[in-house]
Design a protein around this motif. Structure first.
Motif, PDB file in Angstrom:
ATOM      1  N   LYS A   1      52.299  60.483  44.876  1.00  0.00           N
ATOM      2  CA  LYS A   1      52.203  59.589  43.599  1.00  0.00           C
ATOM      3  C   LYS A   1      52.812  59.041  42.569  1.00  0.00           C
ATOM      4  CE  LYS A   1      47.377  59.066  44.917  1.00  0.00           C
ATOM      5  NZ  LYS A   1      45.343  59.124  44.029  1.00  0.00           N
TER       6      LYS A   1
ATOM      7  N   PRO B   1      43.446  54.449  35.778  1.00  0.00           N
ATOM      8  CA  PRO B   1      43.943  55.398  37.155  1.00  0.00           C
ATOM      9  C   PRO B   1      45.328  56.208  36.576  1.00  0.00           C
ATOM     10  CG  PRO B   1      45.109  52.847  36.447  1.00  0.00           C
ATOM     11  CD  PRO B   1      44.171  53.451  35.119  1.00  0.00           C
TER      12      PRO B   1
ATOM     13  N   ILE C   1      39.157  49.305  36.385  1.00  0.00           N
ATOM     14  CA  ILE C   1      40.364  50.428  36.489  1.00  0.00           C
ATOM     15  C   ILE C   1      41.312  50.011  37.411  1.00  0.00           C
ATOM     16  CG2 ILE C   1      39.375  52.527  36.189  1.00  0.00           C
ATOM     17  CD1 ILE C   1      37.965  53.042  38.790  1.00  0.00           C
ATOM     18  N   GLN C   2      41.617  48.929  37.910  1.00  0.00           N
ATOM     19  CA  GLN C   2      42.692  48.242  38.756  1.00  0.00           C
ATOM     20  C   GLN C   2      43.660  47.724  37.908  1.00  0.00           C
ATOM     21  OE1 GLN C   2      40.039  49.106  40.698  1.00  0.00           O
ATOM     22  NE2 GLN C   2      41.723  48.207  42.196  1.00  0.00           N
ATOM     23  N   PRO C   3      45.319  47.235  38.790  1.00  0.00           N
ATOM     24  CA  PRO C   3      46.110  47.835  37.741  1.00  0.00           C
ATOM     25  C   PRO C   3      45.993  46.441  37.162  1.00  0.00           C
ATOM     26  CG  PRO C   3      47.205  47.612  40.183  1.00  0.00           C
ATOM     27  CD  PRO C   3      45.424  47.746  40.339  1.00  0.00           C
TER      28      PRO C   3
ATOM     29  N   GLY D   1      48.327  50.773  37.527  1.00  0.00           N
ATOM     30  CA  GLY D   1      47.423  51.653  38.626  1.00  0.00           C
ATOM     31  C   GLY D   1      48.387  51.541  39.617  1.00  0.00           C
ATOM     32  N   LEU D   2      49.190  50.050  39.830  1.00  0.00           N
ATOM     33  CA  LEU D   2      49.867  50.235  41.131  1.00  0.00           C
ATOM     34  C   LEU D   2      50.795  52.055  41.904  1.00  0.00           C
ATOM     35  CD1 LEU D   2      50.535  46.503  43.246  1.00  0.00           C
ATOM     36  CD2 LEU D   2      51.746  48.939  43.708  1.00  0.00           C
TER      37      LEU D   2
ATOM     38  N   GLN E   1      49.568  54.855  41.680  1.00  0.00           N
ATOM     39  CA  GLN E   1      48.585  55.293  42.861  1.00  0.00           C
ATOM     40  C   GLN E   1      48.982  55.584  43.813  1.00  0.00           C
ATOM     41  OE1 GLN E   1      44.973  56.230  42.631  1.00  0.00           O
ATOM     42  NE2 GLN E   1      45.637  56.207  40.604  1.00  0.00           N
ATOM     43  N   MET E   2      50.029  54.441  44.436  1.00  0.00           N
ATOM     44  CA  MET E   2      51.054  54.378  45.304  1.00  0.00           C
ATOM     45  C   MET E   2      51.881  56.155  45.626  1.00  0.00           C
ATOM     46  SD  MET E   2      54.294  51.403  44.722  1.00  0.00           S
ATOM     47  CE  MET E   2      54.349  51.825  46.602  1.00  0.00           C
TER      48      MET E   2
ATOM     49  N   ILE F   1      46.177  41.545  41.824  1.00  0.00           N
ATOM     50  CA  ILE F   1      47.148  41.754  41.807  1.00  0.00           C
ATOM     51  C   ILE F   1      47.911  40.647  42.860  1.00  0.00           C
ATOM     52  CG2 ILE F   1      49.310  43.065  42.775  1.00  0.00           C
ATOM     53  CD1 ILE F   1      47.829  45.261  42.629  1.00  0.00           C
TER      54      ILE F   1
ATOM     55  N   SER G   1      56.382  53.184  51.913  1.00  0.00           N
ATOM     56  CA  SER G   1      55.436  53.302  51.120  1.00  0.00           C
ATOM     57  C   SER G   1      53.841  53.622  51.873  1.00  0.00           C
ATOM     58  CB  SER G   1      55.572  52.069  50.207  1.00  0.00           C
ATOM     59  OG  SER G   1      55.212  50.855  50.729  1.00  0.00           O
ATOM     60  N   TRP G   2      53.264  53.921  50.640  1.00  0.00           N
ATOM     61  CA  TRP G   2      51.639  53.817  50.885  1.00  0.00           C
ATOM     62  C   TRP G   2      50.489  53.772  49.860  1.00  0.00           C
ATOM     63  CZ3 TRP G   2      48.112  56.850  48.376  1.00  0.00           C
ATOM     64  CH2 TRP G   2      46.791  57.934  49.017  1.00  0.00           C
ATOM     65  N   PHE G   3      49.586  52.511  50.125  1.00  0.00           N
ATOM     66  CA  PHE G   3      49.069  52.532  48.704  1.00  0.00           C
ATOM     67  C   PHE G   3      47.494  52.353  49.236  1.00  0.00           C
ATOM     68  CE2 PHE G   3      47.576  48.828  45.971  1.00  0.00           C
ATOM     69  CZ  PHE G   3      47.513  49.590  44.890  1.00  0.00           C
ATOM     70  N   PRO G   4      46.658  53.343  48.552  1.00  0.00           N
ATOM     71  CA  PRO G   4      45.201  53.109  48.795  1.00  0.00           C
ATOM     72  C   PRO G   4      43.943  51.781  48.239  1.00  0.00           C
ATOM     73  CG  PRO G   4      45.184  54.044  47.139  1.00  0.00           C
ATOM     74  CD  PRO G   4      46.855  53.924  47.472  1.00  0.00           C
TER      75      PRO G   4
ATOM     76  N   TYR H   1      41.345  51.999  46.135  1.00  0.00           N
ATOM     77  CA  TYR H   1      40.860  53.182  44.834  1.00  0.00           C
ATOM     78  C   TYR H   1      39.599  52.333  43.852  1.00  0.00           C
ATOM     79  CZ  TYR H   1      43.936  51.446  41.277  1.00  0.00           C
ATOM     80  OH  TYR H   1      44.974  51.061  40.153  1.00  0.00           O
ATOM     81  N   GLY H   2      39.370  52.824  43.499  1.00  0.00           N
ATOM     82  CA  GLY H   2      37.655  52.191  42.666  1.00  0.00           C
ATOM     83  C   GLY H   2      36.939  51.493  43.492  1.00  0.00           C
ATOM     84  N   PRO H   3      36.611  50.829  42.873  1.00  0.00           N
ATOM     85  CA  PRO H   3      35.275  49.988  42.553  1.00  0.00           C
ATOM     86  C   PRO H   3      35.708  49.010  44.426  1.00  0.00           C
ATOM     87  CG  PRO H   3      36.499  48.774  40.721  1.00  0.00           C
ATOM     88  CD  PRO H   3      37.522  49.861  40.658  1.00  0.00           C
TER      89      PRO H   3
ATOM     90  N   PRO I   1      54.785  46.326  48.152  1.00  0.00           N
ATOM     91  CA  PRO I   1      53.761  47.978  48.394  1.00  0.00           C
ATOM     92  C   PRO I   1      52.241  46.988  48.914  1.00  0.00           C
ATOM     93  CG  PRO I   1      54.166  48.692  45.992  1.00  0.00           C
ATOM     94  CD  PRO I   1      54.942  46.816  46.501  1.00  0.00           C
ATOM     95  N   THR I   2      52.236  46.419  48.536  1.00  0.00           N
ATOM     96  CA  THR I   2      50.525  45.742  48.629  1.00  0.00           C
ATOM     97  C   THR I   2      51.144  44.285  49.836  1.00  0.00           C
ATOM     98  OG1 THR I   2      50.806  44.102  46.510  1.00  0.00           O
ATOM     99  CG2 THR I   2      49.648  46.517  46.870  1.00  0.00           C
TER     100      THR I   2
END
Lengths: 361, 180
Positions: free
Chosen positions: A8, A32, A117-119, A173-174, A177-178, A344, B34-37, B39-41, B62-63
């Motif tokens: 990560k 994050p 808590i998002q990017p 956060g992107l 967390q990735m 995003i 790449s690995w993007f989860p 996360y959170g809510p 990555p998204t």
């Protein structure tokens, strides 16, 4: 070739802190970016290199621990996310004034306030225009990959000590967390007390015999002396602007339009320009690596080359776009696009914005 | 070669670790990953998903909003991701627990009885490896030997004794994936 790992962004930052020869990490967990301190506590660098890892009682305490650690010429860093970074602004202003080196990583989340808590990329103003009080600037590096989360740590230490200043690593956060492939650099040695004495005559690591007392402070009640100190700081910032601009041009050679972006938005924009080029739209990316100093020269050169329009893509309501506009000075079109508050934008949305705001607009 | 995948299901099904093993396998054969989860809510309500990209080239975003392959392991994920598979793409799902089956005609739909097969093998925890096997049969983007290397890298050494079981699960999945 260095060791390859799948990590990560937050973990790569933490591992890089150890490998860059940090003497201390002081931080307080916040999503994050909590993986940074989690990783360090699990990895136990105090056993590997002697590096101190300490969970402070708050962000305010953490930044002042950096003041103390950095003041002795040691390599120290912290990391947090937007609300925590806001709490650190007083300390950052003091350290800019007292010229204390350190690294502060901000893994940005949606705001304002506690936000989510998002990017997000809505801390641009705070990062490049001050954030704390007084006339100061901080070098700001914006990683766009997990690899750069690792690579930018030693670069930031070099800048921090070369110019005696806190350095910000601004990610989100992107990227935090990735997971991506990362090639780790080899372990660098921690600095010795002897080296500190030789290299950093300002370090407050005890009064050397026969020498003057060293004082690191941002306080000077004589306005003329404080103005003189400010002149010195401004000279330093001019040097940084002249020498430390970093950026990347992607597919700009034949481009008629340019997307200006950094961090995650530059990654999303790379997909957007692939989609655009498949439709015959010639668009490139100017990717900011340093948010400050801002890459004015390459933008100026692109304007002179005859670029028809710039789209500033950032996960904010429009912050970096102001610096693009200041540089372009109405010589061609500049527009902003971005989702924010933790949303995003998709590559398709970026392409659509390019079409409606720049090409057709 | 670029393969853009979404893996989605319940938390605890091993969605994130399946993605991680796939990404590690790509690294083992010198590919970019790449690995993007989520996360959170986004994960509240027990759903988990991860976007994995394996490519010969530098990875851009990555998204994503459209995928070459969707691996779907619960109804909520089916509702959310069936429409995101690119035309001509692949959807693989475990019919166990799915009440509304996918209906698209412009994609290739496969089923893998992951939960049932894992139970028959006596270990429900290897469910995700059965599904991974099914995926790799349809999309052999990484070699099995590199998956095993990837497993070694992503599992702690104390679990390395379980690697043969995981390999069996992958092989089982490869045998039992069915085109609908």
């Amino acid at each position: 070739m260095g060791e390859l790992r799948l990590m990560k962004g937050n973990e790569a930052l933490a591992e890089a802190a150890v490998r860059a020869g940090s003497d201390g990490y002081f931080g307080y967990p916040i999503t994050p970016q909590s993986e940074v301190i989690e990783y360090l506590m699990a990895e136990k660098p105090f056993e590997r290199t002697g590096m101190v890892v300490l969970q402070a009682e708050s962000e305010v305490a953490a930044i002042n621990m950096l003041y103390g650690g950095g003041g002795t010429g040691k390599k120290v860093m912290t990391s947090s996310s937007s609300p925590g970074i806001s709490l650190m602004q007083e300390g950052l202003s003091y350290m800019a004034g007292a010229e204390i080196p350190c690294i502060v990583a901000n893994i940005v989340r949606g705001g304002p306030g506690l936000g989510d808590i998002q990017p997000a990329q809505s801390d641009y103003f705070q990062s490049v225009k001050g954030g704390g009080h007084g006339d100061y600037r901080l070098p700001v590096l914006a990683p766009a990959s997990v690899q750069e989360m690792s690579d930018f740590v030693p670069i930031s230490y070099d800048l921090a000590f070369k110019y005696r200043t806190p350095v910000l690593i601004v990610s989100d956060g992107l990227i935090g967390q990735m997971m991506e492939k990362v090639e780790l650099f080899d372990q660098m040695p921690r600095i010795t007390d002897k080296e500190i004495n030789e290299k950093y005559p300002w370090a407050t690591n005890g009064k050397p015999k026969g020498k003057e007392r060293r004082i690191l402070t941002s306080l000077d009640l004589d306005p003329h002396k404080l103005e003189k100190h400010n002149f010195h700081l401004q000279d330093k910032y001019k040097q940084i602007e002249a020498n430390e601009v970093r950026y990347e041009l992607i597919d700009c050679d034949d481009a008629e339009y340019i997307i200006v972006a950094y961090g995650s938005s530059s990654r999303i924009s790379q997909k957007a320009i692939q989609l655009a080029r498949a439709e015959g739209i010639k668009v490139g990316i100017l990717r900011l690596i340093t948010l400050w100093p801002f890459p004015k020269k390459p933008i100026d050169e692109l304007v002179i080359k005859g670029i028809k329009g710039f789209l500033a893509v950032e996960m904010s309501a429009g912050q970096m776009v102001e610096d693009v506009k200041l540089t372009v000075r109405e010589r061609t079109k500049v527009e902003h696009f971005g989702r924010y508050g933790g949303v995003i934008h998709s590559p398709e949305e970026v392409l659509e914005a390019l079409k409606t705001k720049i090409i057709g607009g | 070669m670029t393969e853009e995948i979404i893996i989605a299901g319940f938390g605890g099904q091993g969605v994130l670790s399946m993605g991680k093993i796939l990404a590690y396998s790509g690294i083992m054969q010198d590919q970019e990953v790449s690995w993007f989860p989520a996360y959170g809510p986004e994960m509240r309500g027990g759903t988990a998903n991860v976007t994995v990209i394996v490519s010969d080239d530098r990875i851009s975003s990555p998204t994503l909003t459209a995928y070459d392959t969707a691996v779907i392991l619960n109804q909520q994920s089916m509702d959310k991701f069936e429409s995101t598979v690119k035309p001509g793409g692949v959807l693989i799902y475990d019919p166990n627990g799915i009440s509304k089956h996918p209906t698209r005609k412009d994609i290739n739909i496969y089923t893998i009885e992951g939960a049932k097969l894992a139970a028959e093998m006596g270990n429900t925890k290897i469910f995700n490896m059965v599904v991974l096997g099914g995926y790799l049969k349809v999309k052999p983007i990484v070699k099995l030997e590199n998956v095993i290397k990837g497993l070694k890298k992503s599992l702690h050494e104390r679990y390395h004794k379980l690697i043969p079981l995981n390999e069996d699960a992958i092989t089982m999945g490869m045998k039992h994936v069915v085109l609908k």
